[in-house]
Design a protein around this motif. Structure first.
Motif, PDB file in Angstrom:
ATOM      1  N   LEU A 209      54.726  35.786  16.557  1.00  0.00           N
ATOM      2  CA  LEU A 209      54.219  36.997  15.932  1.00  0.00           C
ATOM      3  C   LEU A 209      53.895  37.988  17.040  1.00  0.00           C
ATOM      4  CD1 LEU A 209      51.658  35.776  13.209  1.00  0.00           C
ATOM      5  CD2 LEU A 209      53.815  36.960  12.776  1.00  0.00           C
ATOM      6  N   ARG A 210      53.962  39.273  16.708  1.00  0.00           N
ATOM      7  CA  ARG A 210      53.508  40.291  17.639  1.00  0.00           C
ATOM      8  C   ARG A 210      52.423  41.121  16.972  1.00  0.00           C
ATOM      9  NH1 ARG A 210      56.552  45.387  20.551  1.00  0.00           N
ATOM     10  NH2 ARG A 210      56.391  46.247  18.437  1.00  0.00           N
ATOM     11  N   LEU A 211      51.253  41.115  17.573  1.00  0.00           N
ATOM     12  CA  LEU A 211      50.143  41.934  17.095  1.00  0.00           C
ATOM     13  C   LEU A 211      50.160  43.271  17.814  1.00  0.00           C
ATOM     14  CD1 LEU A 211      47.237  39.333  17.027  1.00  0.00           C
ATOM     15  CD2 LEU A 211      48.973  39.793  15.295  1.00  0.00           C
ATOM     16  N   SER A 212      49.767  44.303  17.092  1.00  0.00           N
ATOM     17  CA  SER A 212      49.653  45.642  17.666  1.00  0.00           C
ATOM     18  C   SER A 212      48.230  46.151  17.491  1.00  0.00           C
ATOM     19  CB  SER A 212      50.614  46.609  16.977  1.00  0.00           C
ATOM     20  OG  SER A 212      51.951  46.201  17.120  1.00  0.00           O
TER      21      SER A 212
ATOM     22  N   GLN B  21      52.098  39.620  22.194  1.00  0.00           N
ATOM     23  CA  GLN B  21      53.242  38.822  21.772  1.00  0.00           C
ATOM     24  C   GLN B  21      52.836  37.353  21.820  1.00  0.00           C
ATOM     25  OE1 GLN B  21      56.403  39.764  20.668  1.00  0.00           O
ATOM     26  NE2 GLN B  21      56.643  37.578  20.236  1.00  0.00           N
ATOM     27  N   MET B  22      52.928  36.686  20.685  1.00  0.00           N
ATOM     28  CA  MET B  22      52.495  35.299  20.592  1.00  0.00           C
ATOM     29  C   MET B  22      53.698  34.421  20.258  1.00  0.00           C
ATOM     30  SD  MET B  22      48.895  35.835  18.540  1.00  0.00           S
ATOM     31  CE  MET B  22      49.697  36.241  17.008  1.00  0.00           C
ATOM     32  N   ASN B  23      54.046  33.557  21.185  1.00  0.00           N
ATOM     33  CA  ASN B  23      55.172  32.639  21.010  1.00  0.00           C
ATOM     34  C   ASN B  23      54.670  31.204  20.966  1.00  0.00           C
ATOM     35  OD1 ASN B  23      56.928  34.859  21.185  1.00  0.00           O
ATOM     36  ND2 ASN B  23      57.100  34.649  23.407  1.00  0.00           N
ATOM     37  N   SER B  24      55.536  30.318  20.505  1.00  0.00           N
ATOM     38  CA  SER B  24      55.201  28.885  20.436  1.00  0.00           C
ATOM     39  C   SER B  24      53.849  28.671  19.779  1.00  0.00           C
ATOM     40  CB  SER B  24      55.216  28.269  21.843  1.00  0.00           C
ATOM     41  OG  SER B  24      56.475  28.447  22.452  1.00  0.00           O
TER      42      SER B  24
END
Length: 120
Positions: free
Chosen positions: A18-21, A82-85
């Motif tokens: 997910l990508r937070l803004s 930016q949140m991965n895994s």
């Protein structure tokens, strides 16, 4: 008056992204440190990441290092996470915050939060 508005939260499966803004307005943000925090009901708010807007230096909690990336867009006055895994333990309400000075003693401004839910 500084305002911070988060967006980008949602439901995602473990391993997803997910990508937070965080859209910032009402201030000169080159002087600020922008932070991301998260909170689970019944627990204290937890530091996730921060960026010193003027020089772009970044900081991360050990629990997210290597998986999350904080960045900023000067033209849009927006900070991203930016949140991965993603893991189920990343489930929380995520808050954007702004504070002055380094190290930041108090984050003076907070957004309303955005829910991130990671299913296993």
């Amino acid at each position: 008056q500084v305002q911070l508005v988060e967006s980008g939260g949602g439901l995602v499966q473990a391993g997803g992204s997910l990508r937070l803004s965080c859209a910032a307005s009402g201030g000169t943000f080159s002087s600020y440190v922008m932070g991301w925090f998260r909170q689970v009901p019944g627990k204290d708010r937890e530091f996730v990441s921060a960026i010193r807007w003027s020089i772009g230096r970044t900081y991360y909690a050990d629990s997210v290092k290597g998986r999350f990336t904080i960045s900023r867009d000067n033209a849009k006055n927006t900070v991203y996470l930016q949140m991965n895994s993603l893991k189920p333990e990343d489930t929380a309400v995520y808050y954007c915050a702004a504070g002055m000075g380094w190290p930041v003693k108090n984050y003076d401004y907070w957004g309303q939060g955005t829910q991130v839910t990671v299913s296993s």
